[in-house]
Design a protein around this motif. Structure first.
Motif, PDB file in Angstrom:
ATOM      1  N   GLY A 179       0.469  -1.464  -0.197  1.00 51.03           N
ATOM      2  CA  GLY A 179       0.350  -0.165   0.070  1.00 51.03           C
ATOM      3  C   GLY A 179       0.586   1.339   0.007  1.00 51.03           C
ATOM      4  N   GLU A 180       1.806   1.090   0.890  1.00 51.35           N
ATOM      5  CA  GLU A 180       3.421   2.453   0.974  1.00 51.35           C
ATOM      6  C   GLU A 180       3.678   2.188  -0.460  1.00 51.35           C
ATOM      7  OE1 GLU A 180       2.856   4.376   3.101  1.00 51.35           O
ATOM      8  OE2 GLU A 180       2.037   3.633   4.247  1.00 51.35           O
ATOM      9  N   LEU A 181       3.664   1.725  -1.092  1.00 50.91           N
ATOM     10  CA  LEU A 181       4.598   0.926  -2.193  1.00 50.91           C
ATOM     11  C   LEU A 181       4.099   2.135  -4.132  1.00 50.91           C
ATOM     12  CD1 LEU A 181       6.762  -1.978  -2.664  1.00 50.91           C
ATOM     13  CD2 LEU A 181       7.047   0.545  -1.934  1.00 50.91           C
ATOM     14  N   PHE A 182       1.996   1.697  -3.482  1.00 50.96           N
ATOM     15  CA  PHE A 182       1.612   2.132  -4.023  1.00 50.96           C
ATOM     16  C   PHE A 182       1.023   4.060  -3.955  1.00 50.96           C
ATOM     17  CE2 PHE A 182      -0.391  -1.468  -5.269  1.00 50.96           C
ATOM     18  CZ  PHE A 182      -0.982  -1.258  -6.594  1.00 50.96           C
ATOM     19  N   THR A 183       1.550   4.272  -2.896  1.00 55.92           N
ATOM     20  CA  THR A 183       1.128   5.586  -2.920  1.00 55.92           C
ATOM     21  C   THR A 183       2.720   6.169  -3.429  1.00 55.92           C
ATOM     22  OG1 THR A 183       0.377   5.111  -0.250  1.00 55.92           O
ATOM     23  CG2 THR A 183       1.412   7.417  -0.546  1.00 55.92           C
ATOM     24  N   ILE A 184       3.719   5.755  -3.083  1.00 55.98           N
ATOM     25  CA  ILE A 184       5.058   6.772  -3.624  1.00 55.98           C
ATOM     26  C   ILE A 184       3.935   6.934  -5.372  1.00 55.98           C
ATOM     27  CG2 ILE A 184       7.285   6.158  -4.793  1.00 55.98           C
ATOM     28  CD1 ILE A 184       7.481   4.491  -1.362  1.00 55.98           C
ATOM     29  N   ALA A 185       4.007   5.209  -6.462  1.00 55.27           N
ATOM     30  CA  ALA A 185       3.727   5.413  -7.528  1.00 55.27           C
ATOM     31  C   ALA A 185       3.063   6.352  -8.155  1.00 55.27           C
ATOM     32  CB  ALA A 185       3.418   3.993  -7.951  1.00 55.27           C
ATOM     33  N   LEU A 186       1.757   6.766  -6.569  1.00 54.88           N
ATOM     34  CA  LEU A 186       0.773   7.248  -7.576  1.00 54.88           C
ATOM     35  C   LEU A 186      -0.075   8.318  -7.096  1.00 54.88           C
ATOM     36  CD1 LEU A 186      -1.683   4.573  -7.267  1.00 54.88           C
ATOM     37  CD2 LEU A 186      -0.993   4.895  -9.166  1.00 54.88           C
ATOM     38  N   SER A 187       1.350   9.072  -5.620  1.00 52.95           N
ATOM     39  CA  SER A 187       0.901   9.905  -5.425  1.00 52.95           C
ATOM     40  C   SER A 187       1.612  11.058  -6.160  1.00 52.95           C
ATOM     41  CB  SER A 187       1.747  10.513  -3.865  1.00 52.95           C
ATOM     42  OG  SER A 187       1.733  11.544  -3.147  1.00 52.95           O
ATOM     43  N   ALA A 188       0.401  12.226  -6.101  1.00 48.58           N
ATOM     44  CA  ALA A 188       1.361  13.672  -6.788  1.00 48.58           C
ATOM     45  C   ALA A 188       2.101  14.712  -6.114  1.00 48.58           C
ATOM     46  CB  ALA A 188      -0.045  14.468  -7.636  1.00 48.58           C
ATOM     47  N   ASP A 189       2.418  14.443  -4.653  1.00 47.10           N
ATOM     48  CA  ASP A 189       2.147  15.099  -3.954  1.00 47.10           C
ATOM     49  C   ASP A 189       3.935  14.752  -3.454  1.00 47.10           C
ATOM     50  OD1 ASP A 189       3.975  16.871  -2.083  1.00 47.10           O
ATOM     51  OD2 ASP A 189       2.247  16.109  -0.504  1.00 47.10           O
ATOM     52  N   PRO A 190       5.321  14.976  -3.916  1.00 45.09           N
ATOM     53  CA  PRO A 190       6.174  14.035  -3.380  1.00 45.09           C
ATOM     54  C   PRO A 190       7.033  14.436  -2.261  1.00 45.09           C
ATOM     55  CG  PRO A 190       6.636  16.044  -5.594  1.00 45.09           C
ATOM     56  CD  PRO A 190       5.124  16.416  -4.177  1.00 45.09           C
ATOM     57  N   SER A 191       6.421  15.267  -1.143  1.00 42.58           N
ATOM     58  CA  SER A 191       6.739  14.922  -0.160  1.00 42.58           C
ATOM     59  C   SER A 191       6.125  14.270   0.717  1.00 42.58           C
ATOM     60  CB  SER A 191       5.880  16.715   0.810  1.00 42.58           C
ATOM     61  OG  SER A 191       4.537  16.910   0.837  1.00 42.58           O
ATOM     62  N   VAL A 192       5.154  13.329   0.248  1.00 46.04           N
ATOM     63  CA  VAL A 192       4.626  11.730   0.938  1.00 46.04           C
ATOM     64  C   VAL A 192       5.319  11.030   0.867  1.00 46.04           C
ATOM     65  CG1 VAL A 192       2.038  12.926   1.152  1.00 46.04           C
ATOM     66  CG2 VAL A 192       2.896  11.472  -0.890  1.00 46.04           C
ATOM     67  N   ARG A 193       6.337  11.078  -0.544  1.00 47.16           N
ATOM     68  CA  ARG A 193       7.268   9.691  -1.158  1.00 47.16           C
ATOM     69  C   ARG A 193       8.149   8.851   0.275  1.00 47.16           C
ATOM     70  NH1 ARG A 193       7.754  11.267  -6.725  1.00 47.16           N
ATOM     71  NH2 ARG A 193       5.515  11.556  -8.226  1.00 47.16           N
ATOM     72  N   ARG A 194       9.210   9.816   0.714  1.00 43.91           N
ATOM     73  CA  ARG A 194      10.026   9.591   1.697  1.00 43.91           C
ATOM     74  C   ARG A 194       9.603   9.221   2.694  1.00 43.91           C
ATOM     75  NH1 ARG A 194      15.023  10.320   1.834  1.00 43.91           N
ATOM     76  NH2 ARG A 194      14.839  12.119   0.467  1.00 43.91           N
TER      77      ARG A 194
END
Length: 533
Positions: A184-199
């Motif tokens: 689920g977190e990997l999907f967040t990294i792949a699909l989120s438009a906000d770069p600040s949430v990826r790290r």
């Protein structure tokens, strides 16, 4: 609630002991206690004596054997009821964190009703309990509560997996659940438009995935090491199971409990869409995984229901709160406002501390009835004598030289009563080739007698309604020596009379059935087996 379901809507103890697998689990535990080690070879059959065997749930077997030793089957039944009560209490508490009390109770009841198809006094109850505990721990990790007693939750979970692995073969469910949160977190990294949430998402994903890997690694701490995993993968991938083993068949939607399963399927689809729209992917992945699993095999329905309950409750809560603001009919908005008001008042009452004396009294009453000198029908801790050949086996005795053929469900009962078996419910042990021959005999395939001769079968124990029973009555090689309307005992016609004296003295006669017994035979319902024939 499980107690009310079990004794109010279901058949009580008869439901929990509706599968005699409980019997061979207890006997396995007794063997382990007597010998001091876990068996690696078969100890129950005359058809494959000494063949390699994996006692997957050896620690549960020991625990059940101890309970039986201390308090009889009543203790095993009581423990199973308490496990169900604790499991659904834990589920309710987790669901309650997501929704108001009314929604939480309703969703928990929905999950309980659908999962009741697998309420049996067997080791899989541990998997249902650990499933809820893992889900609760992972939710707290996601919310930022990372430690319990100073130890990270993601470290606790591999430690618990060691225990889970030796209690039940469903331990992989925990690793899959942790993996779903990581994915689920990997999907967040792949699909989120906000770069600040990826790290932060990557940091969380690494924690989840490392914990899942650790769970798999520590699951090697079992008496069979990696051989258990190889055996399990081969067994679960075997197409024979999905074609012949009842628990592995797809669910039938004609079952009375199917409506609860259908309702959760619909709600989970809506919830998955809602979660995805809000950028939460772990819950949709879990629900998709176990919805697929439950549609493939009915035994997975309880896991699906329990994994879906918290997110479904959270979604319903959100929908109810937004209902008064949605442009729908006035009566619907008024109903939503009224419901939310009542739920809010109930929430205030829920904050008041109290002792749950009614629940405690209910369990004490169940315990008292289980151990009563003459318990009511639903509280009798026994394998149903109308479904199992208790009287027939009492006549047969426990002569180890007997080679008794019966179907796999009654094979479990033979183990419980101290007999060697041709086949029983351990389908992973017997394997496809052997099971195919067994099914051929049950279906009276042309070479059925050759198979029986190969294994030296001299006694056959069958329900009167079985196809094999009809063929045996027509055969000149076999004769009926016992008939009580529940079970027929057949012996080889050329067997010395002395070998069957203890059976034929039952009052039915040496060569056939009484007229009264025959009438009773025709009125009996079909007795099912674990293996579909």
């Amino acid at each position: 609630m499980p107690v009310v379901f079990l004794f109010g809507r279901m058949e009580g103890v008869k439901t929990l002991l509706g599968d005699c697998d409980t019997g061979w689990h207890i006997r396995t535990g007794e063997w382990i206690l007597a010998h001091g080690w876990v068996p690696a070879r078969d100890i129950f059959s005359f058809s494959k004596p000494g063949a390699p065997w994996f006692a997957w749930e050896w620690l549960s077997d020991v625990f059940f054997a101890k309970l039986n030793l201390l308090g009889g089957l009543e203790a095993v039944v009581l423990f199973s009821i308490i496990m169900l009560a604790f499991t659904f209490t834990a589920l309710y508490l987790e669901v309650r964190r997501k929704a108001n009390a009314i929604v939480a109770i309703s969703v928990t009841m929905l999950a309980a009703a659908a999962s009741s198809i697998h309420w049996l006094a067997r080791p899989h109850l541990f998997t249902l309990f650990f499933l809820v505990l893992f889900y609760a721990a992972l939710q707290r990790v996601r919310e930022g509560q990372t430690r319990l007693f100073g130890i990270p939750y993601l470290v606790w979970l591999p430690g618990v997996t060691v225990l889970w692995t030796n209690l039940h073969g469903g331990f992989f469910v925990g690793a899959l659940m942790i993996g779903a949160f990581g994915a689920g977190e990997l999907f967040t990294i792949a699909l989120s438009a906000d770069p600040s949430v990826r790290r932060p998402a990557w940091r969380k994903a690494k924690g989840y995935l490392l914990s899942a890997f650790a769970c798999i690694a520590v699951s090697l701490i079992n008496p069979y090491t990696y051989h258990l995993h190889v055996h399990m993968v081969q067994y679960l991938r075997d197409p024979f199971n999905s074609q012949h083993i009842v628990e592995f068949l797809s669910p039938t939607f004609h079952n009375p409990t199917a409506i609860f399963f259908e309702a959760m399927l619909v709600l989970s689809v809506a919830t998955a869409i809602w979660c995805t729209a809000h950028g939460r992917y772990a819950e949709p992945l879990l629900m998709l995984l176990w919805a697929h699993g439950s549609l493939l095999a009915a035994r997975n329905i309880p896991i699906f229901m329990m994994a879906s309950a918290p997110p479904v409750a959270a979604a319903i809560q959100e929908w109810l709160l937004r209902l008064p603001e949605i442009p729908v009919a006035d009566w619907l908005r008024r109903a939503g406002s009224g419901f939310n008001r009542v739920a809010g008042e109930l929430a205030e009452m829920e904050t008041i501390g109290r002792w749950h004396l009614v629940s405690a009294a209910g369990l004490l009453l169940v315990a008292a009835l289980l151990y009563a000198p003459h318990p009511p029908k639903k509280f009798r801790s026994e394998f149903d004598p109308k479904a199992y050949p208790a009287a027939a086996l009492a006549k047969l005795g426990t002569d180890p030289r007997q080679h008794i053929f019966t179907h796999d469900e009654w094979g479990d009962y033979l183990i419980w009563t101290g007999h060697k078996v041709f086949v029983d419910g351990r389908s992973d042990f017997y394997g496809d080739d052997f099971e195919e021959h067994y099914i051929d005999v049950m279906n009276v395939k042309y070479d059925w007698e050759k198979t029986l001769s190969k294994f030296g079968v001299d006694t056959i124990l069958m329900p009167p309604t079985a196809a094999l029973s009809g063929a045996l009555k027509e055969s000149s090689r076999w004769r009926v020596v016992y008939d009580d309307g529940i079970a027929l005992v057949f012996r080889l016609a050329n067997q010395p009379a002395s070998a069957s004296n203890s059976v034929t003295q039952s009052g039915i006669g040496e060569g056939g059935e009484s007229e009264a017994g025959y009438r009773q035979v025709r009125e009996l319902p079909v007795i099912g087996t674990k293996t579909k024939t």
